[in-house]
Motif scaffolding. Sequence first.
Motif, mmCIF file in Angstrom:
data_model
loop_
_atom_site.group_PDB
_atom_site.id
_atom_site.type_symbol
_atom_site.label_atom_id
_atom_site.label_comp_id
_atom_site.label_asym_id
_atom_site.label_seq_id
_atom_site.Cartn_x
_atom_site.Cartn_y
_atom_site.Cartn_z
ATOM 1 N N ASN A 112 45.509 41.415 46.226
ATOM 2 C CA ASN A 112 44.545 40.899 45.258
ATOM 3 C C ASN A 112 43.784 39.719 45.854
ATOM 4 O O ASN A 112 44.350 38.639 46.060
ATOM 5 C CB ASN A 112 45.300 40.474 43.992
ATOM 6 N N THR A 157 41.067 38.351 44.425
ATOM 7 C CA THR A 157 40.241 37.654 43.440
ATOM 8 C C THR A 157 40.759 36.224 43.256
ATOM 9 O O THR A 157 41.276 35.859 42.206
ATOM 10 C CB THR A 157 40.235 38.401 42.101
ATOM 11 N N ASN A 158 40.643 35.447 44.317
ATOM 12 C CA ASN A 158 40.983 34.032 44.256
ATOM 13 C C ASN A 158 39.917 33.281 45.052
ATOM 14 O O ASN A 158 39.021 33.900 45.645
ATOM 15 C CB ASN A 158 42.396 33.802 44.828
ATOM 16 N N ASN A 214 39.360 34.323 48.530
ATOM 17 C CA ASN A 214 38.989 35.736 48.692
ATOM 18 C C ASN A 214 39.862 36.452 49.711
ATOM 19 O O ASN A 214 39.368 37.256 50.512
ATOM 20 C CB ASN A 214 37.523 35.838 49.114
#
Lengths: 209, 209, 209, 209, 209, 209
Positions: free
Chosen positions: E60, E62-63, E66
């Motif tokens: 993932n 989505t931080n 990236n």
Amino acid sequence: MLKPIVLSFFLLVITCNAAVQDFCVADLMGPEGPAGYSCKNPANVTVADFVFTGFRAAGNTTNIINAAVSPAFAAQFPGVNGLGLSIARLDLAPGGVVPMHTHPGASELLLVVQGTIVTGFISSANNVYVKKLVKGDVMVYPQGLLHFQINGGGRTAVAFASFSSPNPGLQITDFALFGNTLPSALVEKTTFLDDAQVKKLKAVLGGSG
Amino acid sequence: MLKPIVLSFFLLVITCNAAVQDFCVADLMGPEGPAGYSCKNPANVTVADFVFTGFRAAGNTTNIINAAVSPAFAAQFPGVNGLGLSIARLDLAPGGVVPMHTHPGASELLLVVQGTIVTGFISSANNVYVKKLVKGDVMVYPQGLLHFQINGGGRTAVAFASFSSPNPGLQITDFALFGNTLPSALVEKTTFLDDAQVKKLKAVLGGSG
Amino acid sequence: MLKPIVLSFFLLVITCNAAVQDFCVADLMGPEGPAGYSCKNPANVTVADFVFTGFRAAGNTTNIINAAVSPAFAAQFPGVNGLGLSIARLDLAPGGVVPMHTHPGASELLLVVQGTIVTGFISSANNVYVKKLVKGDVMVYPQGLLHFQINGGGRTAVAFASFSSPNPGLQITDFALFGNTLPSALVEKTTFLDDAQVKKLKAVLGGSG
Amino acid sequence: MLKPIVLSFFLLVITCNAAVQDFCVADLMGPEGPAGYSCKNPANVTVADFVFTGFRAAGNTTNIINAAVSPAFAAQFPGVNGLGLSIARLDLAPGGVVPMHTHPGASELLLVVQGTIVTGFISSANNVYVKKLVKGDVMVYPQGLLHFQINGGGRTAVAFASFSSPNPGLQITDFALFGNTLPSALVEKTTFLDDAQVKKLKAVLGGSG
Amino acid sequence: MLKPIVLSFFLLVITCNAAVQDFCVADLMGPEGPAGYSCKNPANVTVADFVFTGFRAAGNTTNIINAAVSPAFAAQFPGVNGLGLSIARLDLAPGGVVPMHTHPGASELLLVVQGTIVTGFISSANNVYVKKLVKGDVMVYPQGLLHFQINGGGRTAVAFASFSSPNPGLQITDFALFGNTLPSALVEKTTFLDDAQVKKLKAVLGGSG
Amino acid sequence: MLKPIVLSFFLLVITCNAAVQDFCVADLMGPEGPAGYSCKNPANVTVADFVFTGFRAAGNTTNIINAAVSPAFAAQFPGVNGLGLSIARLDLAPGGVVPMHTHPGASELLLVVQGTIVTGFISSANNVYVKKLVKGDVMVYPQGLLHFQINGGGRTAVAFASFSSPNPGLQITDFALFGNTLPSALVEKTTFLDDAQVKKLKAVLGGSG
């Protein structure tokens, strides 16, 4: 079904493998490093490099200790260089002894193939482990600890010692204390031996100082 | 001059040393880790832990390959645990053979103590190194490479194999290919052997699938 | 507050460090030892020594096994010398197979990046561990054990194999048995394969004897 | 620009890292293996595990050898377990001596921080390397070789010995020969020392047999 | 000719081998030592222990950085315990970065399987080695040196990092300096960073003090 | 009774031993390999090779960090080559600091011999271990982790750092980030530091880009 064309695959593989070494036969003339001798060019390696024939005859035990130690370490048996093990032959005539010694760089397995041998080692915790071995018996001495072998019977004993290094080293305590230039005063100060005893053994073992 | 008072120094040292271990005799019941078995409590260690007597008698070669291999690895000889070496006895009756195999975890030194043995190994570069050994000869097989031993004469041969690990492993090629549940189709696909050949050896060696 | 004078400290440090090597890029022309190749002069080392670009294109699988293995071991990728790891690319066209083999000097991690692969290994205890891997899956083969890879689907599979050594070696069982000068009689004696089978594969794989 | 949301990434990482150990502080009560003690639960590890304060005071040298050796090996300093090094403090009053000894499991670096020390070692090739060290000097003794330290001046000398193992071991030759149950006959046979000498030192050092 | 009686030989061998382990699958509940986790009972080991399927889906990203790092070290992939290698998946969305970091316990091989990555490391001699990698390229980072990865293009990049240890460790410099309880004054004193800068990053990364 | 004839046995042994090396003093001009420098010819080795006298005088701390680090690694102290350890002297004037750094290739033991030092390290799990050490105290830093030393009092502190490798390496974080050609944009992207901060430190530490 398989056809000779499969060769093309294997030839490619063997081409890559030409640079691969599974071994590093010692080139005794090349530079030496902490991990051992340089490798002989693999193109010049033959089966003779992997075979040691120096143990066919017994070692000469016609000396005062009635014993002989014949090593096949990397310097004598280039094939073991880099492979983590080596071997030596031990001949003990009646009354023979391999004096108290250590191998600074390896553990040892002693295998008796003829006769009987009384042997033992002493640990850092100062415990004594002594045993009489007969033909076929094996004893292990942990790395770096003092140990000895004595003929345990009336006829010649023969044993083989395997080591966990191609270069185990060998330090015979008597030889280290009395067979070199270490001054008698230093020997006495560091061992509590009497001066007369030190001088006597220095004379026998060729030490000076 | 030395007096018994020196003991005080040494007793201090030995107190410290009580916690020191120069060895790690295998506790076969304790947890095992990547470096070997857990250590037996040193207070319970005796000289018997460092001596292996299982080689006094010959292995039983009354089988179809006329051979026997008797290991003294850490599981059979707890004293070698952690010390970087182990040993096995090899008996080869006339016609006997130790089939093509590897030791995934160690290099090996073969020492012939009776009879003659034809032996060899094959390298990654696909070179073949074969030799007939007589009594006293030693051959080294680098780690992980295919090798074999065959009785080279008319009477029983005996040899001892030293290894550079207390846990060298042993993978006999035939047994790996034909003596388990690996499906015949996979064997054939990955070795190019014919189906009839694979089925025949699976039947002999007890494999299924 | 910091002033440029701090440079004096660091310059001293860097002078010391000039002799420090964190790496040992292989000098393929220099002497080789048990721990690997000699180090290239660090003054001549560039980032190109640490980058391998030979995996951009697929290996050529237009051969009878429909497979290609492209190594980036120390001999092909000098930057990994002495660093304890290396890598290879594996291309398996439909029906492709990497035949049964071992790496004598390393454990392996196989990562599938395209397609599916049926793969497995056999342990010293003769257990079989087989699995079909899909994209993203990883399988580990312990050092020295027989293993294989087969395309598990209808399209080309691609995988990368990482090794725990810069020089893992590669011994393909078929090639070792049938692709060199090892006499047929020795192959048959040590594998129990039939003479016809041995002769057939020797013909295919270019072996003699 | 960075916002607190970056935490989500790092928290994930730290979650993974919770299982990572860069160290293995000795759990002296847990099972021991060939590579050292079991690891203390990292949740219970504190900075105190990595700091040793036992060298603040001098060792007690009011004994006949006028010397004291204080180890900080893994058993005394759990933080060094698994990290490949350890340390000891050495106090030598005037006339003091650390008798001839070996460390079976480590090389040693001796650093003099007060006074002067005459020290040396003997190699397998039986060469003697002796030197008088002053404050700030360092001498290295290769693994497993006999060495000693003697106060070289008129005032107390202090030194620190670093070792290449958390468990270097210590075998004092005199103590191994005369301070345990090794029978006098075996000592004499394996060292060529006279019976009177052996008996005298056995009496002093508390040996029997 | 071979008959089923050959089984007797092999059954003897397999009995010996029952105690042999070519691997040491991690028992995450058992005691851990310097060489890794305890071994799972081999009778309970299955092929699932040697296969890791956690890389099938992307990490993932989505931080704020990236990016995602997904390890398959011994704690996540018990089959690699004791085998000297491990692997991790790296996902870098556009603009994504793996910040400057080290692996204290392993060298690393980075393999790009999608997109482009700008990456580099800095040596002890303070040389900078930076390169833009494309799909199929590999870069090696020697053990313990600072390195980083940045997405080098407009679309998500994916890479796999192999390590020369089953437990390489991971120390992200920013996280070590600003994401814990290390007092700001110590950070400033040991890095020469301004107080405002340190406070700003401590706020972002959740550090205190 | 012993006679000089025993010499014959020992002379044979010493002849064998002539090829044995217990050490590998660095030949700084010879080829270097992954395990260290080539060995100096043992015939030319003297005690001076095993003694380092460069620590007699304090390092020069008249610089902005008020500190000096003087290494005795294999390059400065050839006798430690291949022996698994080395040492450095650390002088910290009042206010002095050894900035945040790692040793990629070794664990470290710090021994304070004068004054007080505030020191600590940060683990992969991001725990902080900090302590104020006084004379005689020792702290261990596990391999590869960030650590620092700061003078903890009003007078000069002196310490000695032992390492578990003859070639531990040294990477000072500030120097790696700001003292070379690594472009400011890459530093900022991989550390989240502000452009002004990076530019400021690059100016101080002599970095470009």
